[in-house]
Design a protein around this motif. Sequence first.
Motif, PDB file in Angstrom:
ATOM      1  N   ALA A 179     -11.735   4.774   6.471  1.00 26.26           N
ATOM      2  CA  ALA A 179     -12.401   5.876   7.169  1.00 26.26           C
ATOM      3  C   ALA A 179     -11.460   6.678   8.046  1.00 26.26           C
ATOM      4  N   HIS A 180     -10.271   6.142   8.339  1.00 30.51           N
ATOM      5  CA  HIS A 180      -9.237   6.807   9.121  1.00 30.51           C
ATOM      6  C   HIS A 180      -7.948   6.813   8.302  1.00 30.51           C
ATOM      7  N   PRO A 181      -6.962   7.600   8.702  1.00 28.54           N
ATOM      8  CA  PRO A 181      -5.691   7.548   7.983  1.00 28.54           C
ATOM      9  C   PRO A 181      -5.119   6.131   7.966  1.00 28.54           C
ATOM     10  N   PRO A 182      -4.513   5.705   6.863  1.00 22.17           N
ATOM     11  CA  PRO A 182      -4.213   6.488   5.658  1.00 22.17           C
ATOM     12  C   PRO A 182      -5.330   6.502   4.624  1.00 22.17           C
ATOM     13  N   GLY A 183      -6.527   6.046   4.986  1.00 20.93           N
ATOM     14  CA  GLY A 183      -7.671   6.122   4.075  1.00 20.93           C
ATOM     15  C   GLY A 183      -7.625   5.123   2.936  1.00 20.93           C
ATOM     16  N   ARG A 184      -7.155   3.911   3.222  1.00 23.11           N
ATOM     17  CA  ARG A 184      -7.008   2.902   2.171  1.00 23.11           C
ATOM     18  C   ARG A 184      -7.987   1.756   2.363  1.00 23.11           C
ATOM     19  N   ALA A 185      -8.192   0.990   1.316  1.00 21.62           N
ATOM     20  CA  ALA A 185      -8.983  -0.237   1.366  1.00 21.62           C
ATOM     21  C   ALA A 185      -8.168  -1.310   0.660  1.00 21.62           C
ATOM     22  N   ASP A 186      -7.270  -1.915   1.400  1.00 20.91           N
ATOM     23  CA  ASP A 186      -6.298  -2.846   0.827  1.00 20.91           C
ATOM     24  C   ASP A 186      -6.012  -3.919   1.875  1.00 20.91           C
ATOM     25  N   LEU A 187      -6.575  -5.119   1.690  1.00 19.36           N
ATOM     26  CA  LEU A 187      -6.426  -6.172   2.684  1.00 19.36           C
ATOM     27  C   LEU A 187      -4.977  -6.610   2.854  1.00 19.36           C
ATOM     28  N   SER A 188      -4.198  -6.560   1.793  1.00 20.69           N
ATOM     29  CA  SER A 188      -2.792  -6.938   1.906  1.00 20.69           C
ATOM     30  C   SER A 188      -2.053  -5.970   2.831  1.00 20.69           C
ATOM     31  N   GLN A 189      -2.289  -4.683   2.655  1.00 24.79           N
ATOM     32  CA  GLN A 189      -1.674  -3.695   3.529  1.00 24.79           C
ATOM     33  C   GLN A 189      -2.221  -3.806   4.950  1.00 24.79           C
ATOM     34  N   ALA A 190      -3.503  -4.136   5.084  1.00 25.86           N
ATOM     35  CA  ALA A 190      -4.087  -4.319   6.416  1.00 25.86           C
ATOM     36  C   ALA A 190      -3.365  -5.428   7.171  1.00 25.86           C
ATOM     37  N   ALA A 191      -3.091  -6.535   6.496  1.00 24.42           N
ATOM     38  CA  ALA A 191      -2.393  -7.645   7.147  1.00 24.42           C
ATOM     39  C   ALA A 191      -0.986  -7.234   7.587  1.00 24.42           C
ATOM     40  N   GLN A 192      -0.284  -6.502   6.727  1.00 25.56           N
ATOM     41  CA  GLN A 192       1.060  -6.054   7.084  1.00 25.56           C
ATOM     42  C   GLN A 192       1.011  -5.056   8.243  1.00 25.56           C
ATOM     43  N   ALA A 193       0.014  -4.168   8.241  1.00 22.81           N
ATOM     44  CA  ALA A 193      -0.120  -3.197   9.330  1.00 22.81           C
ATOM     45  C   ALA A 193      -0.385  -3.901  10.653  1.00 22.81           C
ATOM     46  N   ALA A 194      -1.237  -4.919  10.629  1.00 20.38           N
ATOM     47  CA  ALA A 194      -1.516  -5.663  11.857  1.00 20.38           C
ATOM     48  C   ALA A 194      -0.235  -6.265  12.433  1.00 20.38           C
ATOM     49  N   GLN A 195       0.546  -6.895  11.564  1.00 25.62           N
ATOM     50  CA  GLN A 195       1.789  -7.518  12.022  1.00 25.62           C
ATOM     51  C   GLN A 195       2.753  -6.481  12.593  1.00 25.62           C
ATOM     52  N   ASN A 196       2.875  -5.354  11.932  1.00 26.49           N
ATOM     53  CA  ASN A 196       3.833  -4.348  12.385  1.00 26.49           C
ATOM     54  C   ASN A 196       3.366  -3.628  13.642  1.00 26.49           C
ATOM     55  N   LEU A 197       2.079  -3.456  13.806  1.00 18.81           N
ATOM     56  CA  LEU A 197       1.571  -2.904  15.064  1.00 18.81           C
ATOM     57  C   LEU A 197       1.926  -3.823  16.229  1.00 18.81           C
ATOM     58  N   LEU A 198       1.782  -5.117  16.012  1.00 16.96           N
ATOM     59  CA  LEU A 198       2.143  -6.073  17.062  1.00 16.96           C
ATOM     60  C   LEU A 198       3.645  -6.095  17.313  1.00 16.96           C
ATOM     61  N   ARG A 199       4.434  -6.032  16.273  1.00 14.45           N
ATOM     62  CA  ARG A 199       5.882  -5.986  16.439  1.00 14.45           C
ATOM     63  C   ARG A 199       6.296  -4.714  17.178  1.00 14.45           C
ATOM     64  N   ALA A 200       5.653  -3.598  16.857  1.00 12.95           N
ATOM     65  CA  ALA A 200       5.966  -2.334  17.522  1.00 12.95           C
ATOM     66  C   ALA A 200       5.637  -2.404  19.004  1.00 12.95           C
ATOM     67  N   HIS A 201       4.486  -2.978  19.323  1.00 16.39           N
ATOM     68  CA  HIS A 201       4.138  -3.181  20.731  1.00 16.39           C
ATOM     69  C   HIS A 201       5.243  -3.945  21.448  1.00 16.39           C
ATOM     70  N   ALA A 202       5.717  -5.024  20.836  1.00 19.17           N
ATOM     71  CA  ALA A 202       6.742  -5.850  21.476  1.00 19.17           C
ATOM     72  C   ALA A 202       8.053  -5.093  21.648  1.00 19.17           C
ATOM     73  N   ARG A 203       8.430  -4.285  20.656  1.00 13.99           N
ATOM     74  CA  ARG A 203       9.656  -3.498  20.779  1.00 13.99           C
ATOM     75  C   ARG A 203       9.549  -2.517  21.940  1.00 13.99           C
TER      76      ARG A 203
END
Length: 450
Positions: A179-203
Amino acid sequence: METKSFPDDFLWGVATSAYQIEGAPLADGAGPSDWHLFAHEAGRILDGGHGDTACDHYNRCADDIRLIAELGVNAYRFSVSWSRIFPQGVGAKNPQGLDFYDRLVDGLLARGIEPFLTLYHWDLPAELAARGGWVNRDSAEWFGDYAHTLFRALKDRVRFWTTHNEPWVVMHNGYVKGAHPPGRADLSQAAQAAQNLLRAHARAVQAFRADPTGKIGVVVNLEPKEPASDDPRDIAAATDAEAYMNRLFLDPLFLGSYPEEAARIFGKDWPSFPEEDMRLIREPFDFLGLNYYTRSVNRADPTASPDGAAPVRQKGSTYTEMGWEVHPQSLARTLLWLKERYGDIPLYVTENGAAFADPPEERGTIEDHARVDYLRGHLVAAHEAMRQGVNLQGYFVWSLFDNFEWAFGYTKRFGIVGVDFASQRRTPKLSAEFYRQTIGARGRNLFQRA
């Protein structure tokens, strides 16, 4: 906290975000964001709206600061548009973009208002989105560099910073529901996005520590998940829903691991993450922001992806225009849960508010009694949590203005200040006057008999 008032040093604020109010998304050298492109795709936004004008805050900033000051608040939470600062997301900076936030910060400070700055409230530079966005592991470094630039520019005047706003929504709405960018429905990508959002926060937190002044945190959205019945299936569904929404990001930040339910919820799409990632994600930060709007009562439904929990509407309850139950006592419950599970970290309610169908303006105001009742109930709940020992240091109403409400366009109004989007005229609502009086009374009015 036995007295019926809030502390003298409590932060009373209002909150907004860049894409929702600024307008002029490509002005003065800015680059497009993923939300700018997404909103212009046919069928993405409920009413066909977009953020090209929104509340025109980019051009009306000085007047809006005066209005904020008239509300009596001592803090203003806003976000920065990443693509105003870096039109391509990385590389060359845009001095005119930085100048806008310089003027905003200076204008707030001149009126005694504490800037409370969010680095990322969902608008990713389009060039970085094209390079994979949050699924690309380089996103953590992109974000760290962007954060470092803003720290160098504004840290001499901004004391309160947050990295992400609601990373769960970025993951869930962007990569699970589409429903928001990038407009995907992919649980594998969701898991990777979650991890990278957390890594970005830490950086970003690591970059912040290069200069020891100020405080930095992150903002999450939480809602209690209750079973609709004593049926073990409903209890299990509510437990999974709670792990998926409330613990998926907080457990790694505080405990160094994801909830065990994540592997079941994501199934084969849940990867194993490097141990060095998990150590990075635990980088200590200074406070946690809570965005609270509602609770959720759930029944088991195997068709409800990904957590198998479907919300059930409660008879006799009041609901907002978003379909969210008005349940202020769950704000106190959530604040207490945070302390019990993660320790006595300083907390801020960084968003709390409601969309209602406001009545027409009369005699220069909008009599939004439903919103007044909502705010009163939640402020009383916040005070009760403090009375029970929660280290709550501030509260921000969502939102200052009626604005662009993402996929809902302009159909939902959260503001304590009404906006006529044709004329851009601002009209403080009854809720704005209620909030001003509450701040002036340090909350004592909340406990007085009518």
